[in-house]
Design a protein around this motif. Structure first.
Motif, PDB file in Angstrom:
ATOM      1  N   GLY A   1    -103.760 -32.807  80.982  1.00 37.54           N
ATOM      2  CA  GLY A   1    -104.117 -31.679  80.139  1.00 37.54           C
ATOM      3  C   GLY A   1    -104.216 -30.437  81.003  1.00 37.54           C
ATOM      4  N   PHE A   2    -104.236 -29.276  80.375  1.00 36.92           N
ATOM      5  CA  PHE A   2    -104.269 -28.069  81.195  1.00 36.92           C
ATOM      6  C   PHE A   2    -104.891 -26.894  80.453  1.00 36.92           C
ATOM      7  CE2 PHE A   2    -100.147 -28.020  79.038  1.00 36.92           C
ATOM      8  CZ  PHE A   2    -100.078 -26.727  78.536  1.00 36.92           C
ATOM      9  N   ILE A   3    -105.298 -25.934  81.255  1.00 36.48           N
ATOM     10  CA  ILE A   3    -105.735 -24.627  80.759  1.00 36.48           C
ATOM     11  C   ILE A   3    -104.723 -23.611  81.277  1.00 36.48           C
ATOM     12  CG2 ILE A   3    -107.517 -22.841  80.846  1.00 36.48           C
ATOM     13  CD1 ILE A   3    -109.548 -25.096  81.344  1.00 36.48           C
ATOM     14  N   LEU A   4    -104.186 -22.821  80.384  1.00 36.40           N
ATOM     15  CA  LEU A   4    -103.254 -21.759  80.767  1.00 36.40           C
ATOM     16  C   LEU A   4    -103.948 -20.415  80.606  1.00 36.40           C
ATOM     17  CD1 LEU A   4    -100.379 -20.692  81.484  1.00 36.40           C
ATOM     18  CD2 LEU A   4     -99.928 -20.655  79.016  1.00 36.40           C
ATOM     19  N   ARG A   5    -103.916 -19.627  81.660  1.00 31.42           N
ATOM     20  CA  ARG A   5    -104.453 -18.269  81.610  1.00 31.42           C
ATOM     21  C   ARG A   5    -103.318 -17.291  81.870  1.00 31.42           C
ATOM     22  NH1 ARG A   5    -108.733 -20.534  84.968  1.00 31.42           N
ATOM     23  NH2 ARG A   5    -110.612 -20.877  83.716  1.00 31.42           N
ATOM     24  N   GLU A   6    -103.148 -16.353  80.954  1.00 34.79           N
ATOM     25  CA  GLU A   6    -102.114 -15.332  81.087  1.00 34.79           C
ATOM     26  C   GLU A   6    -102.757 -13.949  81.109  1.00 34.79           C
ATOM     27  OE1 GLU A   6     -99.062 -16.324  82.133  1.00 34.79           O
ATOM     28  OE2 GLU A   6     -97.944 -15.644  80.370  1.00 34.79           O
ATOM     29  N   ARG A   7    -102.639 -13.265  82.245  1.00 30.32           N
ATOM     30  CA  ARG A   7    -103.131 -11.885  82.322  1.00 30.32           C
ATOM     31  C   ARG A   7    -102.060 -10.970  81.742  1.00 30.32           C
ATOM     32  NH1 ARG A   7    -107.268  -9.437  84.379  1.00 30.32           N
ATOM     33  NH2 ARG A   7    -107.970 -11.367  85.374  1.00 30.32           N
TER      34      ARG A   7
ATOM     35  N   GLY B   1    -102.846  -2.574  78.974  1.00 33.01           N
ATOM     36  CA  GLY B   1    -102.813  -1.928  77.669  1.00 33.01           C
ATOM     37  C   GLY B   1    -102.151  -2.731  76.574  1.00 33.01           C
ATOM     38  N   ALA B   2    -101.520  -3.866  76.908  1.00 32.24           N
ATOM     39  CA  ALA B   2    -100.834  -4.671  75.896  1.00 32.24           C
ATOM     40  C   ALA B   2    -101.854  -5.406  75.023  1.00 32.24           C
ATOM     41  CB  ALA B   2     -99.893  -5.666  76.558  1.00 32.24           C
ATOM     42  N   ARG B   3    -101.423  -5.714  73.789  1.00 31.20           N
ATOM     43  CA  ARG B   3    -102.317  -6.405  72.844  1.00 31.20           C
ATOM     44  C   ARG B   3    -101.664  -7.695  72.375  1.00 31.20           C
ATOM     45  NH1 ARG B   3    -102.664  -6.475  67.335  1.00 31.20           N
ATOM     46  NH2 ARG B   3    -101.119  -4.795  67.118  1.00 31.20           N
TER      47      ARG B   3
ATOM     48  N   SER C   1    -108.775 -15.411  73.466  1.00 30.90           N
ATOM     49  CA  SER C   1    -108.271 -14.277  74.226  1.00 30.90           C
ATOM     50  C   SER C   1    -109.296 -13.163  74.336  1.00 30.90           C
ATOM     51  CB  SER C   1    -106.994 -13.727  73.583  1.00 30.90           C
ATOM     52  OG  SER C   1    -107.267 -13.245  72.284  1.00 30.90           O
ATOM     53  N   THR C   2    -109.086 -12.344  75.354  1.00 32.90           N
ATOM     54  CA  THR C   2    -109.834 -11.107  75.525  1.00 32.90           C
ATOM     55  C   THR C   2    -108.833  -9.962  75.477  1.00 32.90           C
ATOM     56  OG1 THR C   2    -109.604 -11.154  77.933  1.00 32.90           O
ATOM     57  CG2 THR C   2    -111.496 -12.325  76.993  1.00 32.90           C
ATOM     58  N   GLU C   3    -109.278  -8.757  75.746  1.00 32.45           N
ATOM     59  CA  GLU C   3    -108.371  -7.613  75.702  1.00 32.45           C
ATOM     60  C   GLU C   3    -107.290  -7.694  76.780  1.00 32.45           C
ATOM     61  OE1 GLU C   3    -110.538  -4.019  75.901  1.00 32.45           O
ATOM     62  OE2 GLU C   3    -111.436  -4.214  73.909  1.00 32.45           O
TER      63      GLU C   3
ATOM     64  N   GLU D   1    -106.564 -10.798  78.630  1.00 31.10           N
ATOM     65  CA  GLU D   1    -106.171 -12.146  79.030  1.00 31.10           C
ATOM     66  C   GLU D   1    -106.099 -13.074  77.827  1.00 31.10           C
ATOM     67  OE1 GLU D   1    -107.534 -14.708  82.782  1.00 31.10           O
ATOM     68  OE2 GLU D   1    -109.012 -14.813  81.168  1.00 31.10           O
ATOM     69  N   GLY D   2    -105.073 -13.932  77.838  1.00 28.25           N
ATOM     70  CA  GLY D   2    -104.974 -15.000  76.853  1.00 28.25           C
ATOM     71  C   GLY D   2    -105.267 -16.323  77.528  1.00 28.25           C
ATOM     72  N   LYS D   3    -105.998 -17.207  76.836  1.00 35.53           N
ATOM     73  CA  LYS D   3    -106.356 -18.505  77.411  1.00 35.53           C
ATOM     74  C   LYS D   3    -106.069 -19.602  76.391  1.00 35.53           C
ATOM     75  CE  LYS D   3    -110.666 -17.557  78.456  1.00 35.53           C
ATOM     76  NZ  LYS D   3    -112.023 -17.709  79.043  1.00 35.53           N
ATOM     77  N   TRP D   4    -105.444 -20.678  76.878  1.00 34.30           N
ATOM     78  CA  TRP D   4    -105.112 -21.807  76.016  1.00 34.30           C
ATOM     79  C   TRP D   4    -105.620 -23.096  76.652  1.00 34.30           C
ATOM     80  CZ3 TRP D   4    -102.123 -17.615  76.810  1.00 34.30           C
ATOM     81  CH2 TRP D   4    -101.631 -16.937  75.688  1.00 34.30           C
ATOM     82  N   LEU D   5    -106.187 -23.953  75.831  1.00 37.54           N
ATOM     83  CA  LEU D   5    -106.635 -25.273  76.266  1.00 37.54           C
ATOM     84  C   LEU D   5    -105.754 -26.307  75.577  1.00 37.54           C
ATOM     85  CD1 LEU D   5    -108.660 -27.161  77.676  1.00 37.54           C
ATOM     86  CD2 LEU D   5    -110.118 -26.964  75.647  1.00 37.54           C
ATOM     87  N   VAL D   6    -104.980 -27.052  76.368  1.00 32.28           N
ATOM     88  CA  VAL D   6    -104.037 -28.032  75.823  1.00 32.28           C
ATOM     89  C   VAL D   6    -104.469 -29.423  76.274  1.00 32.28           C
ATOM     90  CG1 VAL D   6    -101.631 -28.782  75.760  1.00 32.28           C
ATOM     91  CG2 VAL D   6    -102.177 -26.339  75.846  1.00 32.28           C
ATOM     92  N   PRO D   7    -104.690 -30.358  75.337  1.00 29.54           N
ATOM     93  CA  PRO D   7    -105.190 -31.690  75.701  1.00 29.54           C
ATOM     94  C   PRO D   7    -104.163 -32.507  76.478  1.00 29.54           C
ATOM     95  CG  PRO D   7    -104.640 -31.605  73.368  1.00 29.54           C
ATOM     96  CD  PRO D   7    -104.523 -30.204  73.880  1.00 29.54           C
ATOM     97  N   THR D   8    -104.636 -33.605  77.022  1.00 33.15           N
ATOM     98  CA  THR D   8    -103.793 -34.477  77.843  1.00 33.15           C
ATOM     99  C   THR D   8    -102.602 -35.010  77.050  1.00 33.15           C
ATOM    100  OG1 THR D   8    -105.681 -35.146  79.189  1.00 33.15           O
ATOM    101  CG2 THR D   8    -103.765 -36.597  79.211  1.00 33.15           C
ATOM    102  N   GLY D   9    -101.454 -35.011  77.692  1.00 38.33           N
ATOM    103  CA  GLY D   9    -100.237 -35.517  77.070  1.00 38.33           C
ATOM    104  C   GLY D   9     -99.177 -35.758  78.121  1.00 38.33           C
ATOM    105  N   GLY D  10     -98.148 -36.512  77.739  1.00 37.79           N
ATOM    106  CA  GLY D  10     -97.080 -36.832  78.673  1.00 37.79           C
ATOM    107  C   GLY D  10     -95.740 -36.281  78.263  1.00 37.79           C
TER     108      GLY D  10
END
Length: 304
Positions: free
Chosen positions: A160-166, A170-172, A182-184, A186-195
């Motif tokens: 599984g993983f956490i993805l952080r995208e800065r 000024g982008a939305r 997400s914040t102003e 950064e976007g954050k995603w939590l993806v469960p374990t998988g193969g």
């Protein structure tokens, strides 16, 4: 005066020979499409096809590295093997030392090499998974653009993983799949374990006041959890910026129109990201017309 041989070597260093057949086999084994690879590298599917069929003796080193990143392998794995050099057949006259003097140093050296090899094998960490970002080469101020991050996973080593995208300054963030925390900035995603391979898609609105001629930069990291004592963190590869100007994001070569080579990749992206705010009607209208013009007041104008 510069030697001509030196010039040739410097010029040649910018291009390298790849093994197109090997690249195609890797792509097919990983079930990647030519379209996906072309989007990551920033070329057309026709170019990928020519590379895979060894139509070019060499390609730019930057493109070769991007191709390796898209295929999730090292650059060396897709390079063309060089012809072996002819061995030197000239006889060598040398004094033959005694057998005892030769065997003792060789035995010590062999033990040292074996110990070093075992040390590095045992200490070698598991290969880090690869996360590759695709973003369009161009975008206009105020435009909503697509971005995708593909994460390679295999059944033999699920995680599984956490993805952080800065996000660019000024982008939305307009919308995302999966849903993001997400914040102003950064976007954050939590993806469960998988193969199986995972894709994170999101649409982004470029600031209307973003300076034309500048690049909007991305930066991301993947935090991997695979049941180990501690997580592993790695940078996201692939596209790192989008050039902002009077260009539609589907116009991958910035020539003021969307041609047949560009419409299909744009269609697939819009289908994969349906409901995330992409304007397919404008893309189709530009493709059907003779091109487009963009300005800050009226946006896109389709040329009939």
């Amino acid at each position: 005066m510069v030697d001509s041989t030196d010039k040739t070597e410097k010029g040649a260093s910018a291009s390298i020979a790849i093994d197109g057949t090997r690249a195609r086999n890797v792509r097919e084994a990983k079930k990647l499409t030519q379209l996906y690879v072309a989007n990551v590298v920033g070329v057309t599917t026709d170019t990928i096809s020519r590379w895979e069929n060894n139509r070019y003796p060499s390609i730019k080193r930057d493109n070769a590295q991007k191709l390796a990143d898209a295929l999730e392998v090292t650059l060396e794995e897709i390079l063309r093997a060089e012809d072996p050099e002819e061995p030197d057949t000239q006889p060598v006259t040398a004094q033959v030392p005694s057998r005892k003097r030769v065997l003792l140093p060789l035995s010590v050296l062999a033990l040292l090499l074996l110990g070093t090899l075992l040390y590095f094998i045992l200490r070698q960490p598991a290969p880090a998974p690869r996360a590759i970002r695709w973003a369009p080469r161009f975008a206009a101020p105020g435009e909503v653009i697509p971005v995708q991050v593909k994460v390679a996973r295999q059944p033999a080593s699920p995680f599984g993983f956490i993805l952080r995208e800065r996000l660019p300054a000024g982008a939305r963030l307009v919308s995302a799949l999966p849903i993001t925390s997400s914040t102003e900035s950064e976007g954050k995603w939590l993806v469960p374990t998988g193969g199986t391979p995972a894709t994170v898609s999101y649409s982004l609105k470029v600031p209307s006041n973003f300076p034309a001629g500048k690049d909007a930069a991305f930066k991301g990291e993947l935090v991997v959890h695979g049941g180990e004592a501690s997580n592993r963190t790695e940078s996201v590869g692939g596209s790192t910026s989008v050039h902002i100007g009077a260009y539609h994001w589907a116009d991958s070569n910035g020539d003021g129109r969307i041609d047949d080579d560009e419409i299909m990749p744009a269609y697939y992206i819009c289908e994969e990201m349906k409901g995330l705010g992409l304007d397919w009607k404008t893309i189709e209208a530009i493709w059907s017309g003779k091109g487009y013009r963009w300005d800050t007041k009226s946006g896109y104008t389709v040329l009939k």
